[in-house]
Design a protein around this motif. Structure first.
Motif, PDB file in Angstrom:
ATOM      1  N   LYS A 199       0.839  -1.198   0.000  1.00  0.00           N
ATOM      2  CA  LYS A 199       0.000   0.000   0.000  1.00  0.00           C
ATOM      3  C   LYS A 199       0.879   1.255   0.000  1.00  0.00           C
ATOM      4  N   LEU A 200       0.385   2.273  -0.668  1.00  0.00           N
ATOM      5  CA  LEU A 200       1.059   3.563  -0.738  1.00  0.00           C
ATOM      6  C   LEU A 200       1.305   4.118   0.662  1.00  0.00           C
ATOM      7  N   GLN A 201       0.338   3.938   1.526  1.00  0.00           N
ATOM      8  CA  GLN A 201       0.439   4.407   2.904  1.00  0.00           C
ATOM      9  C   GLN A 201       1.647   3.780   3.616  1.00  0.00           C
ATOM     10  N   SER A 202       1.913   2.509   3.366  1.00  0.00           N
ATOM     11  CA  SER A 202       3.058   1.832   3.980  1.00  0.00           C
ATOM     12  C   SER A 202       4.369   2.466   3.520  1.00  0.00           C
ATOM     13  N   TYR A 203       4.467   2.741   2.226  1.00  0.00           N
ATOM     14  CA  TYR A 203       5.697   3.337   1.692  1.00  0.00           C
ATOM     15  C   TYR A 203       5.924   4.735   2.249  1.00  0.00           C
ATOM     16  N   GLU A 204       4.844   5.503   2.370  1.00  0.00           N
ATOM     17  CA  GLU A 204       4.980   6.891   2.807  1.00  0.00           C
ATOM     18  C   GLU A 204       5.133   7.041   4.316  1.00  0.00           C
ATOM     19  N   HIS A 252      21.761   3.780   3.600  1.00  0.00           N
ATOM     20  CA  HIS A 252      21.573   3.691   2.158  1.00  0.00           C
ATOM     21  C   HIS A 252      20.237   3.085   1.752  1.00  0.00           C
ATOM     22  N   PHE A 253      19.409   2.748   2.728  1.00  0.00           N
ATOM     23  CA  PHE A 253      18.138   2.099   2.433  1.00  0.00           C
ATOM     24  C   PHE A 253      17.000   2.748   3.201  1.00  0.00           C
ATOM     25  N   LYS A 254      15.813   2.695   2.600  1.00  0.00           N
ATOM     26  CA  LYS A 254      14.588   3.064   3.306  1.00  0.00           C
ATOM     27  C   LYS A 254      13.917   1.756   3.675  1.00  0.00           C
ATOM     28  N   ARG A 255      13.578   1.604   4.936  1.00  0.00           N
ATOM     29  CA  ARG A 255      12.923   0.387   5.409  1.00  0.00           C
ATOM     30  C   ARG A 255      11.424   0.638   5.485  1.00  0.00           C
ATOM     31  N   VAL A 256      10.682  -0.200   4.781  1.00  0.00           N
ATOM     32  CA  VAL A 256       9.224  -0.094   4.762  1.00  0.00           C
ATOM     33  C   VAL A 256       8.663  -1.398   5.308  1.00  0.00           C
ATOM     34  N   ILE A 257       7.683  -1.286   6.178  1.00  0.00           N
ATOM     35  CA  ILE A 257       7.043  -2.473   6.730  1.00  0.00           C
ATOM     36  C   ILE A 257       5.660  -2.593   6.116  1.00  0.00           C
ATOM     37  N   THR A 258       5.399  -3.759   5.542  1.00  0.00           N
ATOM     38  CA  THR A 258       4.107  -4.029   4.921  1.00  0.00           C
ATOM     39  C   THR A 258       3.561  -5.335   5.478  1.00  0.00           C
ATOM     40  N   VAL A 259       2.360  -5.654   5.117  1.00  0.00           N
ATOM     41  CA  VAL A 259       1.724  -6.873   5.613  1.00  0.00           C
ATOM     42  C   VAL A 259       2.053  -8.015   4.666  1.00  0.00           C
ATOM     43  N   GLY A 260       2.532  -9.113   5.237  1.00  0.00           N
ATOM     44  CA  GLY A 260       2.878 -10.286   4.443  1.00  0.00           C
ATOM     45  C   GLY A 260       1.904 -11.420   4.677  1.00  0.00           C
ATOM     46  N   VAL A 306      10.806   5.650  -7.371  1.00  0.00           N
ATOM     47  CA  VAL A 306       9.476   5.605  -6.744  1.00  0.00           C
ATOM     48  C   VAL A 306       8.970   7.025  -6.508  1.00  0.00           C
ATOM     49  N   ASP A 307       9.846   7.911  -6.040  1.00  0.00           N
ATOM     50  CA  ASP A 307       9.437   9.305  -5.816  1.00  0.00           C
ATOM     51  C   ASP A 307       8.995   9.972  -7.116  1.00  0.00           C
ATOM     52  N   MET A 308       9.696   9.674  -8.213  1.00  0.00           N
ATOM     53  CA  MET A 308       9.308  10.235  -9.507  1.00  0.00           C
ATOM     54  C   MET A 308       7.952   9.682  -9.937  1.00  0.00           C
ATOM     55  N   MET A 309       7.759   8.390  -9.726  1.00  0.00           N
ATOM     56  CA  MET A 309       6.487   7.758 -10.059  1.00  0.00           C
ATOM     57  C   MET A 309       5.353   8.388  -9.242  1.00  0.00           C
ATOM     58  N   LEU A 310       5.615   8.642  -7.962  1.00  0.00           N
ATOM     59  CA  LEU A 310       4.586   9.234  -7.104  1.00  0.00           C
ATOM     60  C   LEU A 310       4.276  10.668  -7.514  1.00  0.00           C
ATOM     61  N   LEU A 311       5.281  11.399  -7.964  1.00  0.00           N
ATOM     62  CA  LEU A 311       5.052  12.764  -8.435  1.00  0.00           C
ATOM     63  C   LEU A 311       4.130  12.753  -9.651  1.00  0.00           C
ATOM     64  N   VAL A 312       4.402  11.862 -10.593  1.00  0.00           N
ATOM     65  CA  VAL A 312       3.546  11.743 -11.779  1.00  0.00           C
ATOM     66  C   VAL A 312       2.139  11.338 -11.354  1.00  0.00           C
ATOM     67  N   LYS A 326      -7.116   8.256  -7.763  1.00  0.00           N
ATOM     68  CA  LYS A 326      -6.678   8.661  -6.415  1.00  0.00           C
ATOM     69  C   LYS A 326      -7.080   7.645  -5.343  1.00  0.00           C
ATOM     70  N   GLU A 327      -8.183   6.925  -5.575  1.00  0.00           N
ATOM     71  CA  GLU A 327      -8.646   5.959  -4.567  1.00  0.00           C
ATOM     72  C   GLU A 327      -7.881   4.630  -4.614  1.00  0.00           C
ATOM     73  N   ASN A 328      -7.008   4.446  -5.617  1.00  0.00           N
ATOM     74  CA  ASN A 328      -6.215   3.211  -5.701  1.00  0.00           C
ATOM     75  C   ASN A 328      -5.143   3.257  -4.606  1.00  0.00           C
ATOM     76  N   PRO A 329      -5.190   2.343  -3.632  1.00  0.00           N
ATOM     77  CA  PRO A 329      -4.309   2.424  -2.467  1.00  0.00           C
ATOM     78  C   PRO A 329      -2.921   1.811  -2.651  1.00  0.00           C
ATOM     79  N   PHE A 330      -2.635   1.232  -3.822  1.00  0.00           N
ATOM     80  CA  PHE A 330      -1.394   0.492  -3.992  1.00  0.00           C
ATOM     81  C   PHE A 330      -0.255   1.348  -4.537  1.00  0.00           C
ATOM     82  N   LEU A 331       0.937   1.091  -4.036  1.00  0.00           N
ATOM     83  CA  LEU A 331       2.118   1.841  -4.467  1.00  0.00           C
ATOM     84  C   LEU A 331       2.388   1.621  -5.952  1.00  0.00           C
ATOM     85  N   PHE A 332       2.435   0.381  -6.373  1.00  0.00           N
ATOM     86  CA  PHE A 332       2.687   0.063  -7.772  1.00  0.00           C
ATOM     87  C   PHE A 332       1.349  -0.255  -8.439  1.00  0.00           C
TER      88      PHE A 332
END
Length: 153
Positions: free
Chosen positions: A2-7, A31-39, A57-63, A72-78
């Motif tokens: 989910k986008l919320q997890s990444y942000e 050198h890394f961003k650690r994101v916790i998601t549900v597995g 990812v930041d460029m993708m999110l800007l677009v 906008k209601e799509n909750p997924f990062l990718f």
């Protein structure tokens, strides 16, 4: 994921976590961003994003934020525009399309088993094996029962 997890920012017990790391491991955390998601089984799974991937990812999110390509209601990062896919279906699709002799054997479960088997060659310590199990979204017990082929290591 989910986008919320990444942000979201993971700060829980950050200092406690850093205190148990070696100097080399502490350097790697920069050198890394650690994101916790549900597995699998609703267990938390950590994903590490290298700086270069974060830039993409930041460029993708800007677009995404400045266009209507993804609703906008799509909750997924990718997110795909107007639909979604899952890893298992994608793996199945490409197993068939690549011309594999036995595409039904190319599954995510078998991939996890192959990873676990190859890790045995590395002769990891119990703590390292527990970290791998957690990274793969398993408990240590699950990993030992279903993925550990060489108990003598």
């Amino acid at each position: 994921m989910k986008l919320q997890s990444y942000e979201s920012v993971v700060n829980s017990n950050k200092e406690d976590c850093l205190n148990i790391l070696t100097d080399a491991e502490k350097e790697l955390t920069k050198h890394f961003k650690r994101v916790i998601t549900v597995g699998k089984g609703s267990k938390p799974v950590s994903i590490l994003f290298p700086k270069r991937v974060q830039e993409f990812v930041d460029m993708m999110l800007l677009v995404r934020k400045t266009t209507t390509v993804v609703p906008k209601e799509n909750p997924f990062l990718f997110a795909l525009a107007g639909s979604w896919i899952d890893g298992s279906s994608t793996l199945r699709k490409y197993a068939v399309s690549c011309g594999a002799q036995n595409p039904a054997t190319l599954t995510s479960s078998r991939l996890r088993k192959q990873i676990a088997t190859v890790l045995q060659i590395l002769n990891l310590t119990e703590i390292e094996m527990e970290q791998v199990a957690t990274f793969m979204g398993h408990t240590k017990k699950t990993h030992e029962e279903f993925y550990r082929y060489f108990n003598f290591l």
